[in-house]
Design an enzyme around this catalytic site. Structure first.
Site, mmCIF file in Angstrom:
data_model
loop_
_atom_site.group_PDB
_atom_site.id
_atom_site.type_symbol
_atom_site.label_atom_id
_atom_site.label_comp_id
_atom_site.label_asym_id
_atom_site.label_seq_id
_atom_site.Cartn_x
_atom_site.Cartn_y
_atom_site.Cartn_z
ATOM 1 N N CYS A 97 -14.218 -49.363 13.294
ATOM 2 C CA CYS A 97 -13.046 -49.297 12.428
ATOM 3 C C CYS A 97 -12.022 -48.311 12.980
ATOM 4 C CB CYS A 97 -13.460 -48.911 11.030
ATOM 5 S SG CYS A 97 -14.475 -47.444 11.023
ATOM 6 N N GLU A 109 -9.647 -56.660 3.128
ATOM 7 C CA GLU A 109 -9.567 -57.785 2.197
ATOM 8 C C GLU A 109 -10.782 -57.783 1.261
ATOM 9 O OE1 GLU A 109 -6.799 -59.431 1.807
ATOM 10 O OE2 GLU A 109 -7.843 -60.281 0.085
ATOM 11 N N THR A 110 -11.969 -57.528 1.817
ATOM 12 C CA THR A 110 -13.170 -57.476 0.963
ATOM 13 C C THR A 110 -13.079 -56.267 0.030
ATOM 14 O OG1 THR A 110 -14.325 -58.236 2.951
ATOM 15 C CG2 THR A 110 -15.680 -57.815 1.027
ATOM 16 N N GLY A 111 -12.497 -55.180 0.518
ATOM 17 C CA GLY A 111 -12.306 -53.989 -0.318
ATOM 18 C C GLY A 111 -11.473 -54.320 -1.558
ATOM 19 N N GLU A 127 -15.888 -39.878 3.168
ATOM 20 C CA GLU A 127 -17.324 -39.805 3.400
ATOM 21 C C GLU A 127 -17.624 -38.608 4.301
ATOM 22 O OE1 GLU A 127 -18.566 -43.815 4.668
ATOM 23 O OE2 GLU A 127 -19.301 -44.004 2.618
ATOM 24 N N LYS A 157 -26.893 -52.906 0.069
ATOM 25 C CA LYS A 157 -26.857 -54.249 0.671
ATOM 26 C C LYS A 157 -26.271 -54.174 2.076
ATOM 27 C CE LYS A 157 -24.105 -57.806 1.132
ATOM 28 N NZ LYS A 157 -24.635 -58.405 2.359
ATOM 29 N N ASN A 181 -21.142 -53.333 11.969
ATOM 30 C CA ASN A 181 -20.826 -52.716 13.268
ATOM 31 C C ASN A 181 -21.647 -51.459 13.582
ATOM 32 O OD1 ASN A 181 -19.424 -51.350 11.312
ATOM 33 N ND2 ASN A 181 -17.635 -50.979 12.582
ATOM 34 N N GLY A 201 -16.131 -51.960 4.849
ATOM 35 C CA GLY A 201 -15.932 -53.304 5.385
ATOM 36 C C GLY A 201 -14.453 -53.589 5.530
ATOM 37 N N GLU A 220 -6.230 -56.356 12.467
ATOM 38 C CA GLU A 220 -7.476 -55.825 13.026
ATOM 39 C C GLU A 220 -8.228 -56.946 13.742
ATOM 40 O OE1 GLU A 220 -10.451 -54.471 10.231
ATOM 41 O OE2 GLU A 220 -10.735 -52.659 11.415
HETATM 42 P P1 NAP Z 1 -16.884 -57.450 5.539
HETATM 43 O O1 NAP Z 1 -16.848 -58.876 5.881
HETATM 44 O O2 NAP Z 1 -15.881 -56.911 4.597
HETATM 45 O O3 NAP Z 1 -18.359 -57.200 4.971
HETATM 46 C C1 NAP Z 1 -18.807 -55.938 4.604
HETATM 47 C C2 NAP Z 1 -19.916 -56.074 3.585
HETATM 48 O O4 NAP Z 1 -19.386 -56.651 2.396
HETATM 49 C C3 NAP Z 1 -21.057 -56.996 4.022
HETATM 50 O O5 NAP Z 1 -22.264 -56.476 3.563
HETATM 51 C C4 NAP Z 1 -20.708 -58.297 3.329
HETATM 52 O O6 NAP Z 1 -21.823 -59.129 3.122
HETATM 53 C C5 NAP Z 1 -20.160 -57.784 2.012
HETATM 54 N N1 NAP Z 1 -19.294 -58.719 1.307
HETATM 55 C C6 NAP Z 1 -18.585 -59.755 1.812
HETATM 56 N N2 NAP Z 1 -17.915 -60.397 0.825
HETATM 57 C C7 NAP Z 1 -18.202 -59.743 -0.323
HETATM 58 C C8 NAP Z 1 -17.814 -59.926 -1.680
HETATM 59 N N3 NAP Z 1 -16.986 -60.903 -2.060
HETATM 60 N N4 NAP Z 1 -18.289 -59.078 -2.586
HETATM 61 C C9 NAP Z 1 -19.113 -58.070 -2.239
HETATM 62 N N5 NAP Z 1 -19.541 -57.854 -0.976
HETATM 63 C C10 NAP Z 1 -19.077 -58.676 -0.021
HETATM 64 O O7 NAP Z 1 -16.825 -56.523 6.818
HETATM 65 P P2 NAP Z 1 -17.624 -56.714 8.172
HETATM 66 O O8 NAP Z 1 -17.011 -57.884 8.861
HETATM 67 O O9 NAP Z 1 -19.098 -56.717 7.889
HETATM 68 O O10 NAP Z 1 -17.311 -55.361 8.945
HETATM 69 C C11 NAP Z 1 -16.167 -55.158 9.703
HETATM 70 C C12 NAP Z 1 -15.113 -54.411 8.898
HETATM 71 O O11 NAP Z 1 -15.630 -53.170 8.451
HETATM 72 C C13 NAP Z 1 -13.892 -54.079 9.705
HETATM 73 O O12 NAP Z 1 -12.758 -54.382 8.965
HETATM 74 C C14 NAP Z 1 -14.000 -52.574 9.910
HETATM 75 O O13 NAP Z 1 -12.781 -51.927 10.120
HETATM 76 C C15 NAP Z 1 -14.668 -52.150 8.657
HETATM 77 N N6 NAP Z 1 -15.337 -50.858 8.829
HETATM 78 C C16 NAP Z 1 -14.767 -49.756 8.257
HETATM 79 C C17 NAP Z 1 -15.360 -48.510 8.415
HETATM 80 C C18 NAP Z 1 -14.750 -47.286 7.794
HETATM 81 O O14 NAP Z 1 -15.478 -46.341 7.595
HETATM 82 N N7 NAP Z 1 -13.465 -47.265 7.482
HETATM 83 C C19 NAP Z 1 -16.538 -48.387 9.146
HETATM 84 C C20 NAP Z 1 -17.091 -49.517 9.704
HETATM 85 C C21 NAP Z 1 -16.470 -50.759 9.530
HETATM 86 P P3 NAP Z 1 -22.119 -60.355 4.134
HETATM 87 O O15 NAP Z 1 -22.368 -59.726 5.448
HETATM 88 O O16 NAP Z 1 -23.310 -60.986 3.542
HETATM 89 O O17 NAP Z 1 -20.902 -61.217 4.123
#
Ligand code: NAP
Length: 502
Positions: free
Chosen positions: A289, A236-238, A467, A180, A157, A233, A390
């Site tokens: 986010c 769930e990924t966290g 951060e 990455k 994003n 991210g 979300e």
């Molecule tokens: P995401 O699906 O969790 O992906 C984030 C990153 O993690 C991507 O680089 C993704 O790679 C990687 N990833 C996915 N599965 C993984 C695994 N099993 N192991 C290790 N890495 C993995 O999130 P998104 O859809 O890109 O972003 C949207 C989310 O980010 C929203 O939930 C948003 O709230 C959150 N966000 C939070 C903040 C904050 O500071 N709190 C800021 C911005 C966004 P791939 O792209 O290759 O799948």
């Protein structure tokens, strides 16, 4: 709709070299406004992760980065900021082309990324320790040391800005990095890698890998030679990152999802609150986010506020994000578009009232892209799916409230705790609510802002750690305690044992 394709050949950055993936494979990346392929990037795998981590390890253990004075590190980081500013327009266009955010927002992101490098360049010499008073002849002090190799995984994003938030403080603290980017938006992170090389950041200090999260991200999170993981991210990924990094007890910081409340009291400047609330939900097509996705309106102003708000939201110009006049672009992908539309469907079936939007725009020109109209649901109950999960799209839930206690309870009733906004001119109420709302970032009479000087992060399931600001230096350093014996008398524990007990 402008059609642009980058002709540039993108490469991974490993050990100072721009290289293809070990497998030779690539994957396409798209323009969300047209769904056309705009470039192919290397598809890294485990072998590339091993190479990048080895390069980062070597650069940390043997390279010049850690031996440089803070001033020398700062000089190179300032050069990164300078180059970002020199190339602002070109990089902003690339960002918009790849992630669909409107060009004005992309320009602001590139400028904010440059500021982030400058801010942390200024802090390279600020990794202070403590001196700790001790009884007797002992003198005690602490030093903050970098972790070593930091794995950094970021979302789509804010592709460049999230990279800057991660890379700049880690570099300031003297770490080396394997970054990455998200697979949907790999381009500007790769450009940042080129800029770091151009700015004379030594080989191996910044390594950048593009490839699938489940393979590349997971391999970084599990790697025994990675000392720290910083992830942004989905929640769930966290959770998965925590599981993957548990085997090697990595230091982990997480910036995750949110479902942030935006609360309007009758004593607020209502015109400003309307304008601010529009910004808080519809910028970046709702894909932030910190998006204030739940608008809580006091019952006494509910109808009037809504009628102004909906009228203005209905005028937001959705269109080609490269056009200066456009106010909202597409969401990131076809998949995300379908996901958002399915949330809209679900909200209707659960009984929320669709007051605006709720569909893709009719405009013929926009049919190829992932556009969704600004969407507003009224008569939402806080326990509906639309108010709890979300969505990550331009969709707002409006919920009325009677009094302060009721709104605090509803605002806090979510698994998240990232941010909140309070609109009121009652000073006492503003601070009372700021203290009662369980979220890491509160804004009073302002929609949402994240300057590098202020800490950023979540309560509850919105994350771990802070951060930005000086707090980010804590994320990228660990404390070492040093105790010094200043006594003239020689230490001899056993030699002084009481007679008879030897
Ligand atoms: P995401 O699906 O969790 O992906 C984030 C990153 O993690 C991507 O680089 C993704 O790679 C990687 N990833 C996915 N599965 C993984 C695994 N099993 N192991 C290790 N890495 C993995 O999130 P998104 O859809 O890109 O972003 C949207 C989310 O980010 C929203 O939930 C948003 O709230 C959150 N966000 C939070 C903040 C904050 O500071 N709190 C800021 C911005 C966004 P791939 O792209 O290759 O799948």
């Amino acid at each position: 709709m402008a059609t642009e394709v980058t002709t540039k050949e993108y490469r991974l950055l490993i050990g100072g070299q721009f290289v293809p993936a070990a497998s030779g494979e690539t994957f396409p990346t798209y323009n969300p406004a047209t769904n056309e392929v705009i470039a192919h990037v290397p598809k890294a795998g485990r072998e590339d992760v091993n190479r990048a981590v080895a390069a980062a390890r070597k650069a940390f253990d043997e390279g010049p980065w850690g031996k440089m004075t803070p001033m020398e590190r700062a000089k190179r980081m300032r050069r990164v900021a300078e180059i970002l500013r020199e190339r602002l327009e070109e990089i902003a266009r690339l960002e918009t082309l790849n992630c669909g955010k409107i060009i004005i927002e992309s320009r602001a992101d590139v400028a904010a990324s440059a500021n982030c490098f400058d801010y942390y360049a200024n802090l390279t010499g600020h990794m202070w320790g403590e001196t700790i008073p001790m009884n007797g002849p002992l003198f005690d002090y602490t030093v903050r040391e970098p972790y070593g190799v930091c794995g950094q995984i970021i979302p789509w994003n804010f592709p460049l800005l999230m990279a800057a938030w991660k890379v700049a403080p880690a570099l300031a603290a003297g770490n080396t990095i394997v970054l990455k980017p998200a697979s949907a938006t790999p381009l500007t992170a790769l450009v940042l890698g080129e800029i770091c090389q151009e700015a004379d950041i030594p080989d191996g200090v910044v390594n950048i890998l593009t490839g699938p999260g489940v393979e590349v991200g997971a391999a970084i999170a599990e790697h025994p030679d990675v000392d720290k993981i910083a992830f942004t991210g989905e929640t769930e990924t966290g959770r998965e990152i925590l599981r993957l990094s548990a085997g090697t007890i990595k230091k982990v910081s997480l910036e995750l999802g949110g479902k942030s409340p935006n609360i309007v009291f009758p004593d607020a400047d209502l015109e400003e609150a309307v304008n601010g609330s529009l910004f808080a939900i519809f910028t970046n097509a709702g894909q932030r986010c910190t998006a204030r996705t739940r608008l809580f309106l006091h019952e006494s102003i509910h109808d009037q506020f809504l009628s102004d708000f909906i009228a203005k939201a209905g005028k937001i110009r959705v269109g080609d994000p490269l056009e200066d006049a456009t106010q909202m672009g597409p969401v990131i992908s076809k998949r995300q578009c379908e996901r958002v539309l399915s949330f809209i469907e679900r909200a209707r079936s659960e009984g929320a009232n669709l007051a605006l939007g709720g569909k893709r725009p009719d405009d013929e020109v926009l049919q190829k892209g992932n556009f969704i109209e600004p969407t507003i649901f009224t008569q939402v109950q806080n326990d509906m799916t639309i108010a709890q999960q979300e969505v990550f799209g331009p969709v707002l839930s409006v919920i009325p409230f009677r009094d302060e206690s009721e709104v605090v309870e509803m605002a806090n009733n979510t698994i998240y705790g990232l941010a909140a906004t309070i609109w009121t001119n009652d000073l006492k109420r503003a601070h009372r609510l700021a203290s009662r709302i369980r979220a890491g970032n509160i804004s009073i009479n302002f929609p949402t802002v994240n300057p590098p000087e202020a800490p950023f992060g979540g309560f509850k399931q919105s994350g771990i750690g802070r951060e930005l600001s000086r707090h980010a230096l804590d994320l990228y350093t660990q404390v070492k305690n040093v105790v010094v014996n200043l006594a003239d008398e020689r230490f001899d524990w056993y030699g002084k044992w009481p007679v008879g007990q030897k």
